[in-house]
Write an enzyme that holds these catalytic residues in place. Structure first.
Site, short mmCIF file in Angstrom:
data_model
loop_
_atom_site.label_atom_id
_atom_site.label_comp_id
_atom_site.label_asym_id
_atom_site.label_seq_id
_atom_site.Cartn_x
_atom_site.Cartn_y
_atom_site.Cartn_z
N GLU A 116 0.83 -1.04 -0.71
CA GLU A 116 0.03 -0.36 -0.07
C GLU A 116 1.07 1.05 0.40
OE1 GLU A 116 -3.48 -0.53 -0.58
OE2 GLU A 116 -3.64 -2.26 -0.13
N HIS A 139 -2.98 1.76 8.82
CA HIS A 139 -3.82 1.63 8.00
C HIS A 139 -4.19 -0.38 8.89
CE1 HIS A 139 -6.55 -1.22 5.58
NE2 HIS A 139 -5.82 -1.82 5.59
N HIS A 141 -7.00 -3.60 10.18
CA HIS A 141 -8.42 -4.15 9.80
C HIS A 141 -9.19 -4.53 11.43
CE1 HIS A 141 -5.63 -5.77 6.16
NE2 HIS A 141 -6.20 -5.09 5.93
N GLU A 169 -17.27 11.95 23.14
CA GLU A 169 -16.24 12.02 22.55
C GLU A 169 -15.40 12.03 20.68
OE1 GLU A 169 -12.24 9.16 23.16
OE2 GLU A 169 -13.75 7.67 23.21
N HIS A 210 -12.84 -4.15 4.36
CA HIS A 210 -11.55 -4.30 4.08
C HIS A 210 -10.63 -3.58 5.97
CE1 HIS A 210 -7.25 -4.00 1.74
NE2 HIS A 210 -6.86 -3.99 2.64
ZN LIG Z 1 -5.58 -4.05 4.46
#
Ligand SMILES: [Zn+2]
Length: 282
Positions: A116, A139, A141, A169, A210
């Site tokens: 990525e 990133h 999951h 919050e 994802h």
């Molecule tokens: Zn991912």
């Protein structure tokens, strides 16, 4: 100074480990990048190697030309970063056109930066333009946020509103709200462009079915942002497990009342009048 003795490397590794123990990094899932400060890279210069091969990033990030980044390795497992950082993460330099990178430290057993990398660098580029202090893109999951992408409309304003309502919050931590990218093939330029469009204005982007991207000025802020969104998503999953309607909630004027005391400006696009009390209906 050795890279692994630096505070930025320690903070980077700690975030990888913390993310793993949250359950956000099954197998080789997730990736992390950090735009290294000039004085930080100068402090570890003795360990950098400048004779490596230059390789294509896969996109163009001219505003990051000449900068250095710490990034996780492609196919590497977050759970292994703590025991052997030098085998699982690396420092790269971006060339003076912003189109190629060179590994200058790390990945000692071979490998390349995260698949990525285009998304990370394009996000870091747009974030730098809106606030030069933003240096971290993360990133992962997280299960509850991913679960919501099957039942909420893939509309950033609706996602934001429903998640904001789960914890006071939330609008304080991410007043600009969340953007949503529909399902796309990961790893390429197209999803990187879609994500960076969101990150021009917002700190959080959800990838449908994802995972999630978050950015921030340091590791604590970025990890905390991810944690806050996912915690609120967990509450929403619990609420939706009981009912599809709320008896009471935080109303638009209650959100607006937070602006003054917390010095924020909550995104008005997310404060639409609801036509239905059904969760996820606009
Ligand atoms: Zn991912």
């Amino acid at each position: 100074m050795r890279v692994l003795d630096s505070e930025f490397a320690k903070g980077f590794c700690r975030m990888c480990v913390d993310g793993f123990y949250q359950g956000w990094h099954e197998r080789n899932g997730g990736n992390l990048s950090y735009r290294i400060k000039d004085e930080e890279i100068a402090s570890v210069k003795e360990e950098l190697k400048e004779d490596g091969e230059w390789k294509e990033i896969g996109t163009s990030v001219p505003a990051l030309a000449g900068e250095y980044f710490m990034v996780t390795g492609s196919g590497k497992y977050f759970r292994n970063v703590e025991i052997d950082p030098a085998a699982n993460i690396c420092i790269i330099k971006v060339d003076d056109k912003g189109e190629n990178y060179q590994i200058q430290w790390g990945l000692v057993n071979g490998g390349r930066p995260t698949s990525e990398l285009p998304s990370h660098l394009m996000n870091l580029e747009v974030c730098k333009k809106r606030n030069p202090e933003i240096r971290v893109v993360y990133h992962c999951h997280p299960a509850n946020t991913i679960a919501l992408t099957f039942v909420l409309p893939l509309d950033g304003d609706v996602f934001t509103r429903e998640i904001w309502e789960m914890a006071t919050e939330c609008p304080v931590v991410f007043p600009d709200g969340i953007g949503v990218v529909p399902w796309m093939v990961p790893g390429g330029r197209e999803i990187a462009v879609a994500t960076s469009e969101i990150m021009k204005k917002q700190d959080v982007a959800i990838w449908a079915h994802h995972g999630m991207f978050a950015c921030g000025t340091d590791f604590d802020i970025t990890f905390g942002l991810m944690h806050t969104v996912e915690k609120a998503a967990e509450v929403l999953v619990k609420v939706m497990s009981m009912t599809d309607r709320k008896r009471q909630t935080i109303e638009p004027d209650m959100f607006r009342a937070l602006n003054g005391p917390f010095g924020i400006k909550v995104n008005e696009n997310c404060l639409y009048e609801k036509k239905s009390d059904k969760i996820g209906e606009k």
